[in-house]
Enzyme design. Structure first.
Site, PDB file in Angstrom:
ATOM      1  N   ASP A   1      -9.122  -4.370  15.788  1.00  0.00           N
ATOM      2  CA  ASP A   1      -7.692  -4.755  15.327  1.00  0.00           C
ATOM      3  C   ASP A   1      -7.925  -6.237  16.214  1.00  0.00           C
ATOM      4  OD1 ASP A   1      -5.415  -5.314  13.232  1.00  0.00           O
ATOM      5  OD2 ASP A   1      -4.717  -6.085  15.606  1.00  0.00           O
TER       6      ASP A   1
ATOM      7  N   HIS B   1     -11.087  -4.981  11.295  1.00  0.00           N
ATOM      8  CA  HIS B   1      -9.526  -5.363  10.110  1.00  0.00           C
ATOM      9  C   HIS B   1      -9.765  -6.563   9.839  1.00  0.00           C
ATOM     10  CE1 HIS B   1      -5.035  -5.400   9.873  1.00  0.00           C
ATOM     11  NE2 HIS B   1      -5.792  -4.910   8.982  1.00  0.00           N
TER      12      HIS B   1
ATOM     13  N   GLU C   1      -7.710  -0.239  12.934  1.00  0.00           N
ATOM     14  CA  GLU C   1      -6.877  -0.904  13.172  1.00  0.00           C
ATOM     15  C   GLU C   1      -5.312  -0.734  13.590  1.00  0.00           C
ATOM     16  OE1 GLU C   1      -4.493  -2.234   9.295  1.00  0.00           O
ATOM     17  OE2 GLU C   1      -6.418  -0.962   8.489  1.00  0.00           O
TER      18      GLU C   1
ATOM     19  N   ASP D   1       0.748  -1.102  -0.523  1.00  0.00           N
ATOM     20  CA  ASP D   1       0.604  -0.117   0.032  1.00  0.00           C
ATOM     21  C   ASP D   1       0.730   1.006   0.339  1.00  0.00           C
ATOM     22  OD1 ASP D   1       0.720   1.518   3.048  1.00  0.00           O
ATOM     23  OD2 ASP D   1      -0.870  -0.872   3.130  1.00  0.00           O
TER      24      ASP D   1
ATOM     25  N   ASN E   1      -3.898   4.089   4.132  1.00  0.00           N
ATOM     26  CA  ASN E   1      -3.323   3.932   5.385  1.00  0.00           C
ATOM     27  C   ASN E   1      -2.135   4.783   5.672  1.00  0.00           C
ATOM     28  OD1 ASN E   1      -3.286   0.998   3.095  1.00  0.00           O
ATOM     29  ND2 ASN E   1      -2.608   0.809   5.473  1.00  0.00           N
TER      30      ASN E   1
ATOM     31  N   LYS F   1      -6.461   0.323  -2.000  1.00  0.00           N
ATOM     32  CA  LYS F   1      -5.437   0.478  -1.550  1.00  0.00           C
ATOM     33  C   LYS F   1      -5.413   1.887  -1.916  1.00  0.00           C
ATOM     34  CE  LYS F   1      -4.757  -2.053   1.691  1.00  0.00           C
ATOM     35  NZ  LYS F   1      -4.621  -1.883   3.344  1.00  0.00           N
TER      36      LYS F   1
ATOM     37  N   GLU G   1     -10.486   4.598   4.755  1.00  0.00           N
ATOM     38  CA  GLU G   1     -10.218   4.028   5.886  1.00  0.00           C
ATOM     39  C   GLU G   1      -8.526   4.687   5.751  1.00  0.00           C
ATOM     40  OE1 GLU G   1      -8.495  -0.108   6.829  1.00  0.00           O
ATOM     41  OE2 GLU G   1     -10.360   0.052   5.433  1.00  0.00           O
TER      42      GLU G   1
ATOM     43  N   ASP H   1      -7.959   3.252   1.031  1.00  0.00           N
ATOM     44  CA  ASP H   1      -7.464   2.817   2.181  1.00  0.00           C
ATOM     45  C   ASP H   1      -6.827   3.552   2.148  1.00  0.00           C
ATOM     46  OD1 ASP H   1      -6.271   2.662   4.204  1.00  0.00           O
ATOM     47  OD2 ASP H   1      -6.611   0.350   4.162  1.00  0.00           O
TER      48      ASP H   1
END
Length: 447
Positions: free
Chosen positions: A324, A351, A301, A27, A251, A221, A275, A249
């Site tokens: 998580d 997650h 997460e 990612d 990250n 991602k 996300e 997402d």
């Protein structure tokens, strides 16, 4: 006390899988992860063992393993915990050692290490009871469940009395929901098409495959390049059609203003959520992203503990809570987070992926449905089709739904052959990849 009734041995392994070679898990912030587990086994004189893990992405897994070993003094020689009271006492002891707690407090490596051991204890207790963890939890009374939670720092948002009321309200429908769960499974979504290192052809092929397999949601991602993300979103939307949700997402890639700009640009492709748009610790930043653009916000997460989740909910910063199983201090703390989410009416979408995270977190989501929120509306568990064959009781996903685990325990038992093959740095998988280069006195492993 007989040996069969005590924990006699505390075994820890540094287990790593070379997933960076295929860019699985890649990612915008983690371009070359080697999915790994600091893995703990609790032995008893006889009967089942307890299995738990912390998930990492390679370097530092040895640090996690060392942190887990530092907790052995609280476990070896201890009576096997089989009751809510014993499991609450163990969680308290592992998270309240004053000298180890100083390293957090209640966050980071030591919190994750405590979670691995706590989860191993739940695996052991549920196995002794002959039940999967989700069913073992759902069989506890509301009073027993409340006794598992550390309410320190939570009482301004959730009191024990409020938690008890939530659980009592859900109690009458437990049996019916458990039966439905066993019959229908729990809704899932898949991230398998969306890794940032995959080319466009692989993205489209896997997105179409996910829809054919029954998934109603996929995830991509994003965050490295806006033009690339526009193209990939357009390809994914064309591949799955308008009726399938596409979450995205980042990250933790962006500052707040960049997240707002980026998601405003992607909004025409109807992302279901964004996300981790910014730092997982930035509660007010998430609130600003949520209010500054039209896409719903999901995070959790990498949230360090129950306090961060409390603040995300208090600040109206999140539309979906993402627990998580291996980040916080195990089942007990995740129960606190589930109760907070239920009070604030925010869906929990766990997650997963990684090594063993799907196996673990399915139990928490299913318990939430049966005994806490009583709902799976707007709720899905992440699914990634990686590394499940290394577990004795792997997840089963059919027609886009997790099948409820029936085997006793937490589905966390890794096959001994897999541990032996992937033990770092001396397992045969890693011996074959060892590089002659050395940095800081340690041999490097080429990815």
């Amino acid at each position: 006390m007989a040996a069969a009734d005590t924990v006699t041995e505390f075994e820890v392994h540094d287990v790593r899988f070379p997933t960076s070679e295929q860019l699985d898990g890649s990612d915008a912030m983690n371009p070359d992860p080697d999915y790994s587990a600091a893995y703990v086994v609790l032995h008893t004189g006889s009967g089942p063992r307890g299995h738990g893990l912390c998930f990492t992405i390679g370097r530092g897994n040895d640090v996690m393993a060392a942190a887990i070993r530092s907790l052995a003094r609280y476990v070896v020689g201890r009576p096997v915990p089989t009751t809510a009271a014993a499991l609450a006492a163990l969680h308290h002891d592992l998270t309240h050692d004053s000298q180890l707690r100083w390293l957090g407090p209640e966050k980071g490596v030591m919190q994750m290490a405590a979670g691995a051991v706590v989860n191993a204890a739940w695996d052991l207790a549920a196995a002794r009871a002959g039940l999967p963890v989700w069913e073992f939890l759902a069989a506890l009374t509301p009073e027993e469940l409340v006794s598992l939670v550390d309410f320190r720092y939570l009482s301004d948002a959730l009191t024990p009395a409020e938690a008890l009321a939530i659980l009592r309200a859900a109690a009458p429908g437990r049996a019916e929901r458990a039966a439905r769960l066993k019959a229908e499974g729990y809704p899932a979504y898949t991230t398998s098409p969306g890794w940032l290192g995959y080319d466009d052809g692989k993205l489209v092929r896997l997105a179409k495959q996910a829809v054919a397999e029954g998934f109603g949601q996929i995830k991509l991602k994003v965050g490295a390049d806006l033009d690339d993300d526009r193209r990939r979103m357009r390809l994914a939307r064309d591949a799955v059609g308008p009726g399938v949700r596409i979450a995205v997402d980042a990250n933790q890639r962006w500052d707040v203003a960049e997240a707002v700009r980026w998601m405003t640009a992607l909004a025409p492709y109807a992302p279901h959520w964004i996300e981790e748009p910014t730092s997982p610790d930035d509660v007010l930043g998430h609130a600003a992203v949520r209010s500054g653009q039209p896409v719903k916000v999901a995070t959790g997460e990498h949230a360090a503990n129950r306090v961060v989740f409390k603040q995300l909910l208090q600040a109206g910063a999140v539309d979906f809570v993402q627990i998580d199983a291996a980040r916080v201090a195990g089942v007990n703390e995740n129960l606190a987070i589930l109760l907070l989410a239920a009070k604030y009416g925010v869906p929990v979408c766990p997650h997963a992926g990684g090594v063993g995270l799907c196996e673990l977190v399915q139990h928490l989501a299913m318990f939430d449905y049966v005994a806490v929120s009583g709902s799976w509306e707007d709720r899905v568990i992440e699914y990634v089709d990686h590394l499940h064959d290394h577990f004795s009781d792997p997840v089963v996903v059919e027609r886009g739904r997790y099948r409820a685990p029936a085997a006793p325990g937490f589905s966390a038992r890794m096959k001994p052959a897999s541990i032996a093959a992937h033990r770092f740095p001396d397992g045969p998988v890693w011996r074959a990849r060892r590089s002659p280069r050395s940095r800081h006195g340690e041999q490097e492993v080429s990815a």
